[in-house]
Design a protein around this motif. Structure first.
Motif, mmCIF file in Angstrom:
data_model
loop_
_atom_site.group_PDB
_atom_site.id
_atom_site.type_symbol
_atom_site.label_atom_id
_atom_site.label_comp_id
_atom_site.label_asym_id
_atom_site.label_seq_id
_atom_site.Cartn_x
_atom_site.Cartn_y
_atom_site.Cartn_z
ATOM 1 N N ASN D 294 0.767 -1.421 0.097
ATOM 2 C CA ASN D 294 -0.173 0.100 -0.104
ATOM 3 C C ASN D 294 0.975 1.232 0.070
ATOM 4 O O ASN D 294 0.146 2.497 -0.020
ATOM 5 N N ASP D 295 2.102 1.262 0.143
ATOM 6 C CA ASP D 295 3.003 2.336 -0.087
ATOM 7 C C ASP D 295 2.930 2.966 -1.526
ATOM 8 O O ASP D 295 3.481 2.075 -2.480
ATOM 9 N N PRO D 296 2.484 4.256 -1.869
ATOM 10 C CA PRO D 296 2.446 4.472 -3.149
ATOM 11 C C PRO D 296 3.651 4.803 -3.875
ATOM 12 O O PRO D 296 3.889 4.824 -5.031
ATOM 13 N N ASN D 297 4.815 4.753 -3.019
ATOM 14 C CA ASN D 297 6.302 5.074 -3.811
ATOM 15 C C ASN D 297 6.913 3.749 -3.864
ATOM 16 O O ASN D 297 7.891 3.653 -4.435
ATOM 17 N N ALA D 298 6.392 2.709 -3.586
ATOM 18 C CA ALA D 298 6.946 1.351 -3.531
ATOM 19 C C ALA D 298 6.934 1.051 -4.963
ATOM 20 O O ALA D 298 6.204 1.190 -5.864
ATOM 21 N N ARG D 299 8.162 0.472 -5.592
ATOM 22 C CA ARG D 299 8.375 -0.102 -6.946
ATOM 23 C C ARG D 299 8.280 -1.575 -6.926
ATOM 24 O O ARG D 299 8.266 -2.014 -8.204
ATOM 25 N N TRP D 300 8.437 -2.084 -5.817
ATOM 26 C CA TRP D 300 8.461 -3.700 -5.720
ATOM 27 C C TRP D 300 7.401 -4.005 -4.594
ATOM 28 O O TRP D 300 7.372 -3.300 -3.645
ATOM 29 N N THR D 301 6.548 -5.061 -4.793
ATOM 30 C CA THR D 301 5.834 -5.724 -3.607
ATOM 31 C C THR D 301 6.723 -6.275 -2.577
ATOM 32 O O THR D 301 8.003 -6.607 -2.651
ATOM 33 N N GLU D 302 6.110 -6.602 -1.533
ATOM 34 C CA GLU D 302 7.202 -7.619 -0.518
ATOM 35 C C GLU D 302 7.495 -8.798 -1.114
ATOM 36 O O GLU D 302 6.961 -9.203 -2.559
ATOM 37 N N ASN D 308 9.041 -17.246 -4.972
ATOM 38 C CA ASN D 308 10.356 -16.705 -5.209
ATOM 39 C C ASN D 308 10.617 -15.316 -6.035
ATOM 40 O O ASN D 308 11.393 -15.331 -6.900
ATOM 41 N N ARG D 309 9.883 -14.509 -5.735
ATOM 42 C CA ARG D 309 9.781 -13.475 -6.718
ATOM 43 C C ARG D 309 9.266 -12.203 -5.761
ATOM 44 O O ARG D 309 8.623 -12.144 -4.762
ATOM 45 N N TYR D 310 9.544 -10.888 -6.276
ATOM 46 C CA TYR D 310 8.926 -9.632 -6.053
ATOM 47 C C TYR D 310 8.073 -9.462 -7.210
ATOM 48 O O TYR D 310 8.356 -9.745 -8.402
ATOM 49 N N ILE D 311 6.861 -8.477 -7.070
ATOM 50 C CA ILE D 311 6.375 -8.030 -8.137
ATOM 51 C C ILE D 311 6.576 -6.743 -8.506
ATOM 52 O O ILE D 311 6.472 -5.931 -7.516
ATOM 53 N N TYR D 312 6.748 -6.377 -9.629
ATOM 54 C CA TYR D 312 7.107 -4.904 -9.957
ATOM 55 C C TYR D 312 5.779 -4.109 -10.122
ATOM 56 O O TYR D 312 4.666 -4.416 -10.647
ATOM 57 N N LEU D 313 6.040 -3.046 -9.524
ATOM 58 C CA LEU D 313 4.767 -1.955 -9.495
ATOM 59 C C LEU D 313 4.990 -0.879 -10.294
ATOM 60 O O LEU D 313 4.137 0.072 -10.276
ATOM 61 N N GLY D 314 6.248 -0.733 -10.774
ATOM 62 C CA GLY D 314 6.667 0.766 -11.309
ATOM 63 C C GLY D 314 6.215 1.069 -12.438
ATOM 64 O O GLY D 314 5.598 0.316 -13.227
ATOM 65 N N LEU E 243 9.243 -0.113 -22.437
ATOM 66 C CA LEU E 243 10.048 -1.117 -23.178
ATOM 67 C C LEU E 243 10.383 -2.106 -22.168
ATOM 68 O O LEU E 243 10.348 -3.425 -22.467
ATOM 69 N N MET E 244 10.876 -1.557 -20.939
ATOM 70 C CA MET E 244 11.365 -2.784 -20.161
ATOM 71 C C MET E 244 10.113 -3.782 -19.715
ATOM 72 O O MET E 244 10.492 -5.026 -19.672
ATOM 73 N N LYS E 245 8.986 -3.149 -19.743
ATOM 74 C CA LYS E 245 8.030 -4.082 -19.437
ATOM 75 C C LYS E 245 7.715 -4.938 -20.612
ATOM 76 O O LYS E 245 7.278 -6.392 -20.210
ATOM 77 N N LEU E 246 7.543 -4.358 -21.629
ATOM 78 C CA LEU E 246 7.379 -5.258 -22.915
ATOM 79 C C LEU E 246 8.319 -6.292 -23.096
ATOM 80 O O LEU E 246 8.195 -7.717 -23.370
ATOM 81 N N ARG E 247 9.676 -6.029 -22.837
ATOM 82 C CA ARG E 247 10.715 -6.927 -22.951
ATOM 83 C C ARG E 247 10.486 -8.266 -21.908
ATOM 84 O O ARG E 247 10.832 -9.308 -22.087
ATOM 85 N N PRO F 207 28.462 2.796 -4.259
ATOM 86 C CA PRO F 207 28.572 1.991 -3.271
ATOM 87 C C PRO F 207 27.312 0.939 -2.925
ATOM 88 O O PRO F 207 27.610 0.079 -2.057
ATOM 89 N N ILE F 208 26.336 1.197 -3.532
ATOM 90 C CA ILE F 208 24.932 0.173 -3.170
ATOM 91 C C ILE F 208 24.998 -1.026 -3.956
ATOM 92 O O ILE F 208 24.941 -0.902 -5.298
ATOM 93 N N LEU F 209 24.932 -2.237 -3.256
ATOM 94 C CA LEU F 209 24.800 -3.308 -4.196
ATOM 95 C C LEU F 209 23.566 -4.061 -4.214
ATOM 96 O O LEU F 209 23.004 -4.318 -3.310
ATOM 97 N N ASP F 210 22.733 -3.751 -5.449
ATOM 98 C CA ASP F 210 21.555 -4.185 -5.450
ATOM 99 C C ASP F 210 21.052 -4.529 -6.905
ATOM 100 O O ASP F 210 21.959 -4.345 -7.951
ATOM 101 N N PHE F 211 19.852 -5.305 -7.174
ATOM 102 C CA PHE F 211 19.504 -5.246 -8.655
ATOM 103 C C PHE F 211 18.930 -4.196 -8.989
ATOM 104 O O PHE F 211 18.137 -3.257 -8.309
ATOM 105 N N THR F 212 19.102 -3.814 -10.286
ATOM 106 C CA THR F 212 18.529 -2.788 -11.049
ATOM 107 C C THR F 212 17.122 -3.470 -11.337
ATOM 108 O O THR F 212 16.579 -4.445 -11.522
ATOM 109 N N ASP F 213 16.072 -2.410 -11.742
ATOM 110 C CA ASP F 213 14.780 -3.089 -12.158
ATOM 111 C C ASP F 213 14.920 -3.995 -13.419
ATOM 112 O O ASP F 213 14.644 -4.891 -13.480
#
Lengths: 314, 314, 314, 314, 314, 314
Positions: D294-302, D308-314, E243-247, F207-213
């Protein structure tokens, strides 16, 4: 007389041929009306079976398993197999054939490989380990068995000398890896040398390539472990921790339980050995597939059923 | 003073307790500012860890692994674990505790089980096999180890005497099966008796239940095979085919490679042994779960994570 | 005239034979130029198919599925199969053949097995459960179906009477286990008796062994559950909890979902039943393989494709 | 007084709160020194457990499972869980709370969905199938159970009305598919309507969402099949082939045995139903994950542990 | 002269036939005594191979791959295959045959499907996405390739036009789903349109249906991604997130890594697309099996090896 | 002031500390009564999260993601995690800290590794391949990204420079293998150099190690393939077959589809690359586990959850 290779026999379907073959199995069977003889043959290009339907009893003698025979036979097709209906059979004279036509053998020089193996043995610093390896390979009979053994029945290195060839390649990769990674080189190289040693008990002696009963029921991991352990126990004060690590390398070199490992790798040397073993086995398996694709115009090999793929040659 | 059982310690969260515990591991560790002692404890109801943060060096002596100690400690929660912050510790006097409070043990009579085992050994007709088994179990020290060993660390029969109890049950099932199916009873019963024998090398001796190094790296299949083979080789003229079959029963009793079998069962006796082993192990595993559900009103046991289920008690 | 067994027909390749066969399927098909008849035959040694290419319409009558026929046919090989090209066909007279030559049947005495089954039924203490079982097996027609049914199509007990034979063996193992483990014997023994009951709906009636449509689409678990539930509901005040446990034993006896269980075992009786079922099925499957290896000199059976192994006979 | 939602209680760690909760389980347990009461609570945002440590006996009365209670409690953390240490508890008055705050419910209009379902039932041409469905859903009590039932406990549609909502969506997809593919629409739409019907026996009635015993031991496939079969058998001359096909749709709708199917799909309608079921279940499962973020700024779900995944919200 | 369909050739075993065939492969091979020509043929009913054993060199010219030829040949059986022993061969004249007899083609109207596809493209609101799709499908050559491409080699839609037909069906399901679920319809519909686009690079052009080298080595996921990305990059200011989502939809539409997905679905649109794709592919695969069961009396289809089942037709 | 390493913070449970941390994530969240700030921190020893519960709005400014901050915080335990309750926070001055304390970095010399990489590039004989590699690595910005990138997030080489280090090791193994096996060394070495190149797009910059979208949604296989293909297409006349083989090495280097390979290896070079990649990744993963076991007395590492094992150190 020309020898016809087994791989070409299908071309003589419904014809009668004269040729030489190695007998790998001979059985007298109860047929419907009469007894008949069932035979398995091999040469360096493959296997074929055949039957003697008539006068079986009178044709049982004078040749046996491990002999090269001269046969006259009709080439038939039964179920999905080419098969021989044998009319005449006799043991071949030594001057009639070359044993090498009946046994698939490594293309490398056996003596050179043995020398290389000893260079690696002598490069080991740990005196106990070196002593253990020498006590094994200094034995002439053992060395003969080892260098005449295949590394597999169907897939990679499935020919006389294959075990030595495969072992040496794995040793080289491990030696290379020992320079790149913080491992105990002595343990790793020794483990590479003995990892498949039990195969000398798992396969029958040449010229016939098959599993022994204990190979099928107990397997080369346990049989190799048994031999190495016995040899180490004959050495005064052989360090138990060293032996335990070597045994672990044998027990775990298949990497995963479903691939036949008794234990998964739990030392860094066991990890390296497993992947070195895989690298050599898979690369050579594919190399053999590529070599078998002898058509210079082919862009792909035959289908590799084991791995569900063709290999690209283009 | 009352002993507080480990399984109840969470009830004393943030309180200070006095109790008795068995030390299963003692390590001096480098902390940020100072050294500290890390301890693992057990009693027959479970395991717990603790730390001595202050004056570690002065509190290192006078007790060690395998000792029962008296401790004063604060009960804390760290990460998802209850943990002890130890203030006082000393070795307990023999008259302060019952060793049986610290070791989980079979509820059956060990001597009765041993007698039953010998009845089965003596029922074997094959003289070589009987001689082999007697050469193993007539040895007092071996018998002691065998009858004090657990059959597992976490799942079924994970207590002192568990190996004997499990072995005897599997033997009984195999004996029963030998009347129903056309099997070689001598091979089958003997295989049942020795199938898990290697566990005496895989687990540490009581009172501490853990894996040995060689248990983890080599495992009870190979270690058991090694011992049985050595014992058979000490018997004059022991038939190699009999030994091979017995070894196959050890090597294959886990049934499938991904369950740890070195070879899948390839004799009818190996099939029977595998399923008899499974029947006893799984039934007793579930029985232990049911016993642990000590609430008389419960309709279901706790969740069985290993098998993703609850067991119905209703 | 001698009957030629189907398993021996390959020996007559390209010859013409006269023999007796059981018709299991008869279809009139559209050929390229004309119609032809496609037939499936069986005897107690196997199955074979055949075709009538000429004058199909005039040869359709006078025999049908379930009949034993006398045929004259050429033995051909098509694709990987031996096949009959039928020249003459007529229904055989009852005095020309023994029905038992065409149906593979249990080697045990059916009546003795039925008696044993009733002993177990009568040994049950719970009056409701006993009443349920008697209401099922006291019905003559049901008992006849049950005792004439196979337990499988391809693997173990795949013959008339196989279901009774298998059921009785599983019951005996469960009865034995009920003395060793703290189980509810009434539930366990009753569950063993009915666990595969649904197979009487899953397979066609003798002499033809095949799946019914509902056997393929719904399966013996649900069909057996349906029948048992219906029978229990006809008994006044049958305890719902008892019925639920019995239904769970049927639903879970395959042990794992990928092996066809609707639910994994969640009672101790369900665990025991599953492993008892496995023990009997696998042991008898291997026993049938061994029996099929009728060569007294063979050291290994034929390859067991289902389990990727040979069975050692030595 | 404000109700504190269970999902927010962790914010009150180590504080004391007053709030309202639904009791889903109440047990009197044997503690070390005394008895205590263990309680499970729910509201529409989640579950939490609590204990009454002191004076348990005097606090047992006046409220029970299915009641909404007012509690005063300290919020503690035990193991990895937030937990309530209850000081006061009493049954809440009806005017103190809205039942809808304690039960998670479909956001769609139940009556509208029921109407839509009946439109589909009435669109079926086959008179027997239509009669069967009406005989089920015209029963007020059955309809009430059906429309109040969840479709799952943890994953998609795990709320009151979820079964109706899910069923209707699957029906719509199947109706759509029946225009695109050559299927028997009547069988397919009816199969979609009843495919999960057995869930009304698998889950407890609201307000408590849990498995019934027979749900765990027998499961909705068999329980649904039993009910549908009984209803069809009550209809005179209901065609057996039609019933068999409907039962196959229930038995196979999970698609694969390891996913719980009794039989894999063997009709084209069964294939369509399986994938329609999957499409709705997976899409709504993901939709619920997205709504929970429910965070409007979140780009990924929990993290979605099940997959074994996050769901993309962006 | 009548054309004999390949699926019927087994009926001419050991006879000589005259017919027309499409050449899909022509190789000159080294035989034992002489060179021979190996040929692969196809028509719309299947594939067959043949050899020219005699005078190979003189029969190499005048025809080639992609040509329809007239042949006289003996029909033989080798290993498990029907095979042609070719006596005469020449390129057929255009007026001797219909190309449509040699290529299996969609039964739907290609032009109608293209129109429908464009209706969906034009229904997209996002101007960038619509522009991207038009830039692809407005290209005549691309559209021709796309509409002539199969969707698979062996399983569903394995015929000319199959890709277009499959794509359109998936688009329709996604369009339907976009009304039922809170998805981004533009992304979903566009993803459905391009999800298998890379297959135009994975398969050879008609009339020969086979994999290209890059199809085998790189695959349609990457090849499709490459093309779509290139096209999007040619559009000024195409939004990178779109584009990222389509890919992602292309990369994940196989749903699980073991089924060939590069990434598992991580957006709700990816979930919907995956199940829509599965629904159409599996339903049409089964539909093709049913159609192939052309015997009106058959109650079950041929065995579906891929899925270990028969499909019920009754 | 001393910096406290994150891995040691659990020792300060319930104490207040002053230390420096790198901010990796900063979010303003809606709390029950008020807004709060949620922060993620890292240093070279691990990650930790923290919250600012009071006066969040007034504490939002002056620092952000990628900044090193000085904090005063209470160390708490929430759920199974150590967590910071932050009282004060401000951006640290450059002279207060060493950036290297906050970023885990390869222990090897980056410049030396780059030089070694170029030696391998220059050793390639094929002018097109060499040109391609130089066009990539001669670009300063690309080289900087490549040499600053990790090779993984959790397992082996999960630190700055890890990608370069891993790549170089794989190249060396492949170079070694090219002397032992009949492979195309240019293709193999080039494939090794670029096999993980796409990781520069899959991970965020230090310096941040994470995945890109796009790393999560598209992945390094496709992103790397895209870049290499684009670069090759910029080279005039780059041979398509060479490019196809290189792309195949990228697409297949994970070896099996369930491990993320888009295609399984179908050239001998692809086989070698896959096993070389595995050998380095697994060996270094284990090496990192061993290094993390910094207790000189430990005989086993911590539990390796990914592979269900401990590693033996004895």
């Amino acid at each position: 007389m020309e020898k016809i290779e087994i791989k070409d026999m299908y071309k003589y379907l419904n014809q009668e041929i004269d040729t030489y073959l190695l007998v790998t199995k001979k059985e007298l069977k109860e047929g419907k009306n009469d007894r008949y003889i069932r035979l398995n043959f091999a040469d360096k290009t493959g296997n074929i079976s055949g039957n003697i339907w008539n006068n079986a009893l009178s044709m049982m003698d004078g040749y046996g398993e491990h002999d090269v025979v001269k046969v006259r036979a009709a080439v038939n097709s039964f179920k999905e197999q080419t098969q021989l209906n044998i009319k005449k059979i006799r043991k071949a004279e030594p001057n009639e054939y070359e044993m090498s036509d009946f046994i698939q053998t490594t293309k490398k020089e056996v003596n050179v490989m043995i020398d290389e193996l000893f260079v690696f043995i002598n490069s080991i610093n740990d005196e106990f380990i070196k002593k253990l390896l020498l006590s094994i390979f200094d034995d002439k009979e053992t060395l003969l068995k080892f260098s005449g053994c295949p590394a597999a029945k169907n897939w990679h290195h499935n020919y006389v000398g294959g075990l030595l060839e495969h072992t040496l390649s794995v040793v080289k990769i491990c030696d290379f890896a020992s320079k790149e990674y913080p491992v105990n080189r002595d343990i790793l190289v020794a483990g590479a040398i003995v990892h498949d040693f039990g195969k000398i008990f798992e396969y029958t002696a040449p010229p016939i390539l098959d599993f022994t009963d204990s190979g099928r029921l107990i397997g080369h991991l346990i049989l190799g472990d048994e031999f190495i352990t016995k040899k180490a126990n004959e050495i005064n004060l052989f360090p138990p921790n060293t032996l335990m690590k070597l045994r672990h390398l044998i027990a775990s070199h298949h990497g995963e339980m479903e691939k036949g490992a008794v234990k998964i790798p739990q030392t860094i040397e066991a990890i390296v050995l497993h992947f070195a073993d895989n690298l050599d086995a898979q690369t050579m398996g594919v190399h053999q597939l590529i070599e078998a694709a002898n058509d210079p115009n082919a862009r792909w090999t035959e289908y590799d059923k084991l791995n569900n793929r063709y290999i690209y040659l283009g």
